[in-house]
Design a protein around this motif. Structure first.
Motif, PDB file in Angstrom:
ATOM      1  N   UNK A   1      18.197 -21.826  27.283  1.00 45.77           N
ATOM      2  CA  UNK A   1      18.171 -23.229  26.864  1.00 45.77           C
ATOM      3  C   UNK A   1      17.385 -24.064  27.858  1.00 45.77           C
ATOM      4  N   UNK A   2      16.655 -25.044  27.360  1.00 48.32           N
ATOM      5  CA  UNK A   2      15.829 -25.890  28.220  1.00 48.32           C
ATOM      6  C   UNK A   2      16.228 -27.352  28.075  1.00 48.32           C
ATOM      7  N   UNK A   3      15.861 -28.118  29.087  1.00 47.92           N
ATOM      8  CA  UNK A   3      15.947 -29.573  29.041  1.00 47.92           C
ATOM      9  C   UNK A   3      14.889 -30.107  29.983  1.00 47.92           C
ATOM     10  N   UNK A   4      14.515 -31.351  29.779  1.00 50.48           N
ATOM     11  CA  UNK A   4      13.502 -31.931  30.661  1.00 50.48           C
ATOM     12  C   UNK A   4      14.008 -31.989  32.096  1.00 50.48           C
ATOM     13  N   UNK A   5      15.269 -32.361  32.282  1.00 51.91           N
ATOM     14  CA  UNK A   5      15.829 -32.400  33.635  1.00 51.91           C
ATOM     15  C   UNK A   5      15.816 -31.017  34.278  1.00 51.91           C
ATOM     16  N   UNK A   6      16.163 -29.988  33.495  1.00 55.73           N
ATOM     17  CA  UNK A   6      16.153 -28.644  34.038  1.00 55.73           C
ATOM     18  C   UNK A   6      14.763 -28.193  34.437  1.00 55.73           C
ATOM     19  N   UNK A   7      13.766 -28.551  33.643  1.00 55.86           N
ATOM     20  CA  UNK A   7      12.375 -28.219  33.965  1.00 55.86           C
ATOM     21  C   UNK A   7      11.969 -28.886  35.272  1.00 55.86           C
TER      22      UNK A   7
ATOM     23  N   UNK B   1       0.137 -33.022  34.786  1.00 57.08           N
ATOM     24  CA  UNK B   1       0.243 -34.372  35.352  1.00 57.08           C
ATOM     25  C   UNK B   1       1.567 -35.017  34.963  1.00 57.08           C
ATOM     26  N   UNK B   2       1.997 -34.800  33.728  1.00 57.56           N
ATOM     27  CA  UNK B   2       3.293 -35.353  33.335  1.00 57.56           C
ATOM     28  C   UNK B   2       4.419 -34.711  34.132  1.00 57.56           C
ATOM     29  N   UNK B   3       4.303 -33.420  34.394  1.00 60.83           N
ATOM     30  CA  UNK B   3       5.321 -32.754  35.209  1.00 60.83           C
ATOM     31  C   UNK B   3       5.360 -33.350  36.610  1.00 60.83           C
ATOM     32  N   UNK B   4       4.187 -33.586  37.198  1.00 56.51           N
ATOM     33  CA  UNK B   4       4.148 -34.185  38.539  1.00 56.51           C
ATOM     34  C   UNK B   4       4.746 -35.591  38.517  1.00 56.51           C
TER      35      UNK B   4
END
Length: 244
Positions: free
Chosen positions: A28-34, A74-77
Protein backbone atom coordinates in the motif's frame (compact mmCIF):
# COMPACT_ATOMS: atom_id res chain seq x y z
CA UNK A 1 4.26 13.31 -17.41
CA UNK A 2 2.07 16.39 -17.48
CA UNK A 3 0.90 17.97 -14.25
CA UNK A 4 -2.87 17.41 -13.69
CA UNK A 5 -5.00 20.49 -14.23
CA UNK A 6 -8.21 21.95 -12.87
CA UNK A 7 -11.23 21.96 -15.22
CA UNK A 8 -10.38 25.53 -16.22
CA UNK A 9 -6.88 24.50 -17.24
CA UNK A 10 -5.03 25.80 -14.15
CA UNK A 11 -2.35 23.34 -12.96
CA UNK A 12 -3.13 21.65 -9.68
CA UNK A 13 -0.09 21.60 -7.42
CA UNK A 14 0.94 18.40 -5.72
CA UNK A 15 -0.25 19.50 -2.27
CA UNK A 16 -3.79 20.02 -3.58
CA UNK A 17 -3.94 16.96 -5.82
CA UNK A 18 -6.01 14.10 -4.37
CA UNK A 19 -4.28 10.78 -3.89
CA UNK A 20 -5.48 7.77 -5.85
CA UNK A 21 -7.66 5.26 -4.00
CA UNK A 22 -5.67 3.12 -1.61
CA UNK A 23 -4.80 -0.38 -2.69
CA UNK A 24 -4.48 -3.43 -0.45
CA UNK A 25 -1.21 -5.09 0.45
CA UNK A 26 1.38 -6.25 -0.45
CA UNK A 27 2.53 -2.67 -0.98
CA UNK A 28 0.00 0.00 0.00
CA UNK A 29 1.20 3.51 -0.80
CA UNK A 30 0.50 7.04 0.35
CA UNK A 31 2.07 10.37 -0.46
CA UNK A 32 3.34 10.71 3.12
CA UNK A 33 4.87 7.24 2.96
CA UNK A 34 6.61 8.07 -0.32
CA UNK A 35 8.05 11.24 1.19
CA UNK A 36 9.24 9.46 4.33
CA UNK A 37 11.02 6.86 2.23
CA UNK A 38 12.65 9.54 0.10
CA UNK A 39 13.79 11.46 3.18
CA UNK A 40 15.33 8.30 4.64
CA UNK A 41 17.22 7.68 1.40
CA UNK A 42 18.49 11.26 1.30
CA UNK A 43 19.49 11.21 4.97
CA UNK A 44 21.50 8.05 4.41
CA UNK A 45 23.08 8.56 0.99
CA UNK A 46 22.49 12.20 0.00
CA UNK A 47 20.06 13.90 -2.33
CA UNK A 48 21.69 12.38 -5.40
CA UNK A 49 20.52 8.95 -4.21
CA UNK A 50 16.86 9.92 -4.49
CA UNK A 51 15.02 8.81 -7.60
CA UNK A 52 11.48 7.62 -8.18
CA UNK A 53 12.86 4.17 -9.00
CA UNK A 54 14.85 3.90 -5.76
CA UNK A 55 12.00 5.23 -3.65
CA UNK A 56 9.63 2.74 -5.23
CA UNK A 57 12.09 -0.08 -4.57
CA UNK A 58 12.37 0.95 -0.92
CA UNK A 59 8.60 0.72 -0.67
CA UNK A 60 8.37 -2.58 -2.51
CA UNK A 61 6.36 -1.05 -5.34
CA UNK A 62 6.77 -0.52 -9.05
CA UNK A 63 7.98 2.96 -10.13
CA UNK A 64 4.87 3.59 -12.21
CA UNK A 65 2.67 3.37 -9.12
CA UNK A 66 4.35 6.48 -7.74
CA UNK A 67 3.04 8.54 -10.63
CA UNK A 68 -0.41 8.33 -9.14
CA UNK A 69 0.88 10.38 -6.20
CA UNK A 70 3.31 12.76 -7.90
CA UNK A 71 4.32 13.55 -11.46
CA UNK A 72 8.02 14.44 -11.38
CA UNK A 73 11.13 14.21 -9.24
CA UNK A 74 10.88 17.99 -8.71
CA UNK A 75 7.53 17.44 -7.03
CA UNK A 76 9.11 14.81 -4.81
CA UNK A 77 11.86 17.26 -3.82
CA UNK A 78 9.21 19.89 -3.08
CA UNK A 79 7.38 17.45 -0.84
CA UNK A 80 10.61 16.47 0.93
CA UNK A 81 11.53 20.10 1.58
CA UNK A 82 8.05 20.80 2.89
CA UNK A 83 8.31 17.86 5.27
CA UNK A 84 11.44 19.43 6.78
CA UNK A 85 9.73 22.81 7.08
CA UNK A 86 7.17 20.95 9.17
CA UNK A 87 9.97 20.18 11.65
CA UNK A 88 11.12 23.81 11.77
CA UNK A 89 8.04 25.85 12.60
CA UNK A 90 7.57 25.57 16.37
CA UNK A 91 4.19 24.49 17.72
CA UNK A 92 2.19 27.01 19.68
CA UNK A 93 2.42 30.80 19.71
CA UNK A 94 5.66 32.53 18.81
CA UNK A 95 7.68 34.56 21.29
CA UNK A 96 6.32 38.06 21.80
CA UNK A 97 9.72 39.64 21.10
CA UNK A 98 10.39 39.69 17.36
CA UNK A 99 14.11 39.09 17.82
CA UNK A 100 13.49 36.00 19.94
CA UNK A 101 10.96 34.66 17.44
CA UNK A 102 13.30 35.07 14.46
CA UNK A 103 16.22 33.65 16.44
CA UNK A 104 14.17 30.55 17.27
CA UNK A 105 13.25 30.00 13.61
CA UNK A 106 16.85 30.53 12.53
CA UNK A 107 18.23 28.00 15.00
CA UNK A 108 15.52 25.47 14.20
CA UNK A 109 16.34 25.84 10.50
CA UNK A 110 20.01 25.17 11.19
CA UNK A 111 19.19 22.18 13.38
CA UNK A 112 16.92 20.73 10.68
CA UNK A 113 19.70 21.11 8.11
CA UNK A 114 22.11 19.34 10.44
CA UNK A 115 19.64 16.43 10.67
CA UNK A 116 18.91 16.48 6.93
CA UNK A 117 22.02 17.82 5.21
CA UNK A 118 20.39 17.58 1.79
CA UNK A 119 17.90 20.24 2.90
CA UNK A 120 20.70 22.81 2.60
CA UNK A 121 20.90 21.99 -1.11
CA UNK A 122 17.25 22.96 -1.56
CA UNK A 123 17.46 26.23 0.38
CA UNK A 124 17.71 29.30 -1.79
CA UNK A 125 16.63 27.40 -4.90
CA UNK A 126 13.15 27.08 -6.36
CA UNK A 127 10.42 28.74 -4.29
CA UNK A 128 8.96 26.63 -1.50
CA UNK A 129 5.19 27.07 -1.38
CA UNK A 130 4.01 23.92 0.38
CA UNK A 131 1.73 24.28 3.41
CA UNK A 132 4.57 23.83 5.93
CA UNK A 133 6.83 26.27 4.07
CA UNK A 134 3.99 28.79 4.04
CA UNK A 135 3.48 28.24 7.78
CA UNK A 136 7.20 28.94 8.29
CA UNK A 137 6.93 32.15 6.26
CA UNK A 138 3.77 33.15 8.10
CA UNK A 139 5.50 32.65 11.45
CA UNK A 140 8.43 34.79 10.30
CA UNK A 141 6.23 37.61 9.06
CA UNK A 142 3.79 37.46 11.98
CA UNK A 143 6.67 37.85 14.44
CA UNK A 144 7.34 41.33 13.00
CA UNK A 145 3.88 42.44 11.93
CA UNK A 146 2.62 45.09 14.36
CA UNK A 147 5.88 44.96 16.34
CA UNK A 148 7.21 48.42 17.29
CA UNK A 149 9.09 50.01 14.40
CA UNK A 150 7.63 47.77 11.69
CA UNK A 151 5.04 50.22 10.50
CA UNK A 152 4.62 48.85 6.98
CA UNK A 153 4.51 45.34 5.57
CA UNK A 154 7.36 46.28 3.22
CA UNK A 155 9.60 46.75 6.26
CA UNK A 156 8.52 43.37 7.59
CA UNK A 157 9.30 41.68 4.27
CA UNK A 158 12.72 43.31 3.97
CA UNK A 159 13.71 42.35 7.49
CA UNK A 160 12.56 38.74 7.08
CA UNK A 161 14.34 38.48 3.72
CA UNK A 162 17.55 39.78 5.28
CA UNK A 163 17.46 37.28 8.13
CA UNK A 164 16.60 34.43 5.75
CA UNK A 165 19.49 35.39 3.46
CA UNK A 166 21.90 35.14 6.40
CA UNK A 167 20.47 31.85 7.63
CA UNK A 168 20.54 30.22 4.18
CA UNK A 169 24.11 31.38 3.51
CA UNK A 170 25.40 30.36 6.93
CA UNK A 171 23.70 26.96 6.88
CA UNK A 172 24.86 26.14 3.36
CA UNK A 173 28.45 27.16 4.23
CA UNK A 174 28.42 25.03 7.39
CA UNK A 175 27.07 21.95 5.59
CA UNK A 176 29.60 22.44 2.77
CA UNK A 177 32.41 22.50 5.32
CA UNK A 178 31.14 19.34 6.99
CA UNK A 179 31.01 17.56 3.64
CA UNK A 180 34.49 18.74 2.70
CA UNK A 181 35.87 17.43 5.98
CA UNK A 182 34.32 14.03 5.33
CA UNK A 183 35.46 14.00 1.69
CA UNK A 184 39.09 14.73 2.55
CA UNK A 185 39.10 12.56 5.65
CA UNK A 186 40.92 15.33 7.53
CA UNK A 187 39.70 16.90 10.75
CA UNK A 188 40.71 20.46 11.62
CA UNK A 189 43.98 19.41 13.29
CA UNK A 190 44.94 17.13 10.41
CA UNK A 191 44.14 19.88 7.91
CA UNK A 192 46.40 22.28 9.82
CA UNK A 193 49.19 19.72 9.82
CA UNK A 194 48.81 19.17 6.07
CA UNK A 195 48.52 22.79 4.96
CA UNK A 196 50.24 24.57 7.85
CA UNK A 197 53.74 24.69 6.30
CA UNK A 198 52.40 26.13 3.05
CA UNK A 199 50.26 28.72 4.85
CA UNK A 200 53.22 29.67 7.03
CA UNK A 201 55.38 30.32 3.98
CA UNK A 202 52.66 32.38 2.27
CA UNK A 203 51.92 34.50 5.33
CA UNK A 204 55.65 35.11 5.85
CA UNK A 205 55.79 36.97 2.52
CA UNK A 206 54.14 40.00 4.15
CA UNK A 207 51.46 40.22 1.45
CA UNK A 208 48.64 39.14 3.77
CA UNK A 209 48.93 41.17 7.01
CA UNK A 210 45.24 40.94 7.88
CA UNK A 211 45.23 37.18 7.42
CA UNK A 212 48.19 37.01 9.79
CA UNK A 213 45.95 38.67 12.42
CA UNK A 214 43.25 36.11 11.71
CA UNK A 215 45.69 33.26 12.31
CA UNK A 216 47.43 34.70 15.33
CA UNK A 217 44.80 36.81 17.10
CA UNK A 218 41.31 35.51 16.19
CA UNK A 219 39.56 33.25 18.70
CA UNK A 220 38.09 30.89 16.06
CA UNK A 221 34.92 29.93 17.98
CA UNK A 222 32.92 26.80 17.20
CA UNK A 223 30.07 26.67 14.68
CA UNK A 224 27.32 27.22 17.28
CA UNK A 225 28.92 30.43 18.53
CA UNK A 226 29.76 31.59 15.02
CA UNK A 227 26.19 31.12 13.78
CA UNK A 228 24.67 32.91 16.75
CA UNK A 229 27.14 35.80 16.55
CA UNK A 230 26.39 36.38 12.87
CA UNK A 231 22.67 36.19 13.53
CA UNK A 232 23.01 38.78 16.28
CA UNK A 233 24.83 41.12 13.88
CA UNK A 234 21.89 40.86 11.47
CA UNK A 235 19.23 41.35 14.15
CA UNK A 236 21.16 44.26 15.69
CA UNK A 237 21.38 45.87 12.25
CA UNK A 238 17.65 45.59 11.74
CA UNK A 239 16.94 47.01 15.19
CA UNK A 240 19.28 49.94 14.53
CA UNK A 241 17.64 50.65 11.19
CA UNK A 242 14.21 50.84 12.86
CA UNK A 243 15.37 53.71 15.11
CA UNK A 244 16.55 55.89 12.20
Amino acid sequence: MATPSEPGGEPRLVWERPEPPSRPAPSPLSRDGIVRAAVELADTDGLESVSLRKVAAALGAGPMRLYGYLSTKDELLDLMADAVYGEITPPGPAAEDWRAALRTLAHRTRQAARRHEWFADLLGGRPHVGPNALAYLEASMAALDDAPGFGHIDTVMQAVSTVNAYVVGAVRAEITELRAERATGLDERQWQDAFGPYMGRMLATGRYPTLVKVVTDATHPGPDTTFDAGLNYVLDGIATHLTH
